[in-house]
Scaffold this motif. Structure first.
Motif, PDB file in Angstrom:
ATOM      1  N   ALA A  77      11.423  -4.735  -6.374  1.00  0.00           N
ATOM      2  CA  ALA A  77      11.338  -3.649  -5.465  1.00  0.00           C
ATOM      3  C   ALA A  77      10.979  -4.567  -4.134  1.00  0.00           C
ATOM      4  N   ARG A  88       8.863  -4.939 -10.292  1.00  0.00           N
ATOM      5  CA  ARG A  88       8.025  -5.600  -8.497  1.00  0.00           C
ATOM      6  C   ARG A  88       8.996  -5.961  -8.036  1.00  0.00           C
ATOM      7  N   LEU A 128       8.957   4.064 -10.341  1.00  0.00           N
ATOM      8  CA  LEU A 128       7.627   3.472 -10.737  1.00  0.00           C
ATOM      9  C   LEU A 128       7.593   3.665 -11.675  1.00  0.00           C
ATOM     10  N   HIS A 175       5.610   2.191  -3.966  1.00  0.00           N
ATOM     11  CA  HIS A 175       4.889   1.585  -4.033  1.00  0.00           C
ATOM     12  C   HIS A 175       4.011   0.376  -3.425  1.00  0.00           C
ATOM     13  N   TYR A 220       9.225   2.462   0.432  1.00  0.00           N
ATOM     14  CA  TYR A 220       8.477   1.961   0.695  1.00  0.00           C
ATOM     15  C   TYR A 220       7.189   2.052  -0.116  1.00  0.00           C
TER      16      TYR A 220
END
Length: 303
Positions: free
Chosen positions: A188, A185, A302, A111, A108
């Protein structure tokens, strides 16, 4: 009784928030770098030196002494202070939407860094701002590793409405992203919710998660419970759920009896009403189904 070790911890937090090295403080005060480290390490410090430090660090002697409320306008200072307090705490009770960083996956941080960088306003120069973001990420990761090392007890309140919004928006720092990137995203966010469900179902030692179905106040709160006292942290800084905010606001930390008692009552009431265990996991899985985000075994890369 004056706790010089706690004074030293506050000094370090404020110093980091101002972006100063120990030698910078030493030079401006006309003392040695060793003296600065000695003070931050819990050495005795004169009131005259504290007064000069307060001016340099743009705070007050009362805040350095921990008399009443400690105020932090810098997220670096506040997160560093949280790290310090957690090293002494027996338990942390957290409402930090969408979920406590202490319970996020190891992937995490990358991100989060991306969202904080892309959330920078146009008038902010990238260099110093990105250094500040990297400092925040480093402190957050230190906190996460310390929790695991110490097996710190964490009670985390997770808001179902915040989770649903997070799944809809994705882990983003702004909204004008390409459609394909928005999909990554959102994925994620799904990965983090799946990680949260895994924690609920595996019940690791020291981790308790309560799912709340109603809207909660936007301000985050954390109770740091120790043997001799409990500290209350209130913060406007946000790391997700909606657009992140590490640019403005005043966080505070206090051991004053009345606010601590009131937030303890809030926490107790929330815990009584929270969904837990298999019931909470089922609600989160239903939210994942409603999100229509296709699952993926590995965290997204990413862009």
């Amino acid at each position: 009784m004056i706790r010089f070790d706690e004074i030293g911890e506050r000094l370090k937090a404020y110093r980091l928030g101002r972006g100063l090295l120990a030698e910078d403080v030493a030079e401006r005060l006309g003392i040695s770098r060793a003296a600065v480290y000695r003070i931050e390490g819990g050495g005795v410090v004169k009131i005259e030196t504290l007064e000069r430090l307060a001016v340099l660090l743009e705070t007050t002697v009362a805040s350095l002494l921990g008399a009443g409320v400690e105020y932090y306008s810098s997220p670096v200072s506040y997160f560093e202070r949280m790290r310090q307090v957690e090293e002494q705490a027996d338990q942390v009770v957290a409402h930090f939407p969408p979920l406590s960083y202490l319970l996020t996956s190891d992937n995490y941080s990358a991100h989060l860094r991306q969202t904080l960088v892309e959330a920078l306003p146009p008038h902010v120069e990238g260099g110093e701002a990105i250094e500040e973001i990297d400092a925040i990420i480093a402190i957050l990761d230190d906190r996460k590793m310390a929790r695991r090392r110490r097996r710190l007890s964490v009670v985390n309140f997770v808001n179902l409405l915040e989770i649903e919004r997070w799944l809809k928006l994705g882990v983003v720092g702004r909204f004008d992203l390409p459609v394909a990137e928005l999909g990554r995203r959102r994925l994620a966010a799904r990965v983090e919710v799946e990680h949260l469900i895994g924690l609920i179902e595996s019940e690791p030692m020291g981790v308790q998660i309560g799912l709340i179905e109603e809207a909660l106040p936007n301000i985050t709160f954390q109770l740091f419970r120790m043997a001799e006292k409990t500290l209350l942290g209130l913060s406007p800084f946000r790391l997700g759920g909606e657009l992140p905010n590490i640019r403005s606001g005043i966080a505070m930390l206090t051991a004053d009896e009345q606010p601590v008692r009131l937030y303890e009552e809030i926490a107790d009431d929330l815990w009584r009403r929270a969904l837990k265990g298999s019931e909470a996991a089922a609600m989160l899985r239903a939210a994942l189904d409603r999100s229509a985000i296709a699952p993926r075994k590995q965290a997204p890369q990413l862009a």
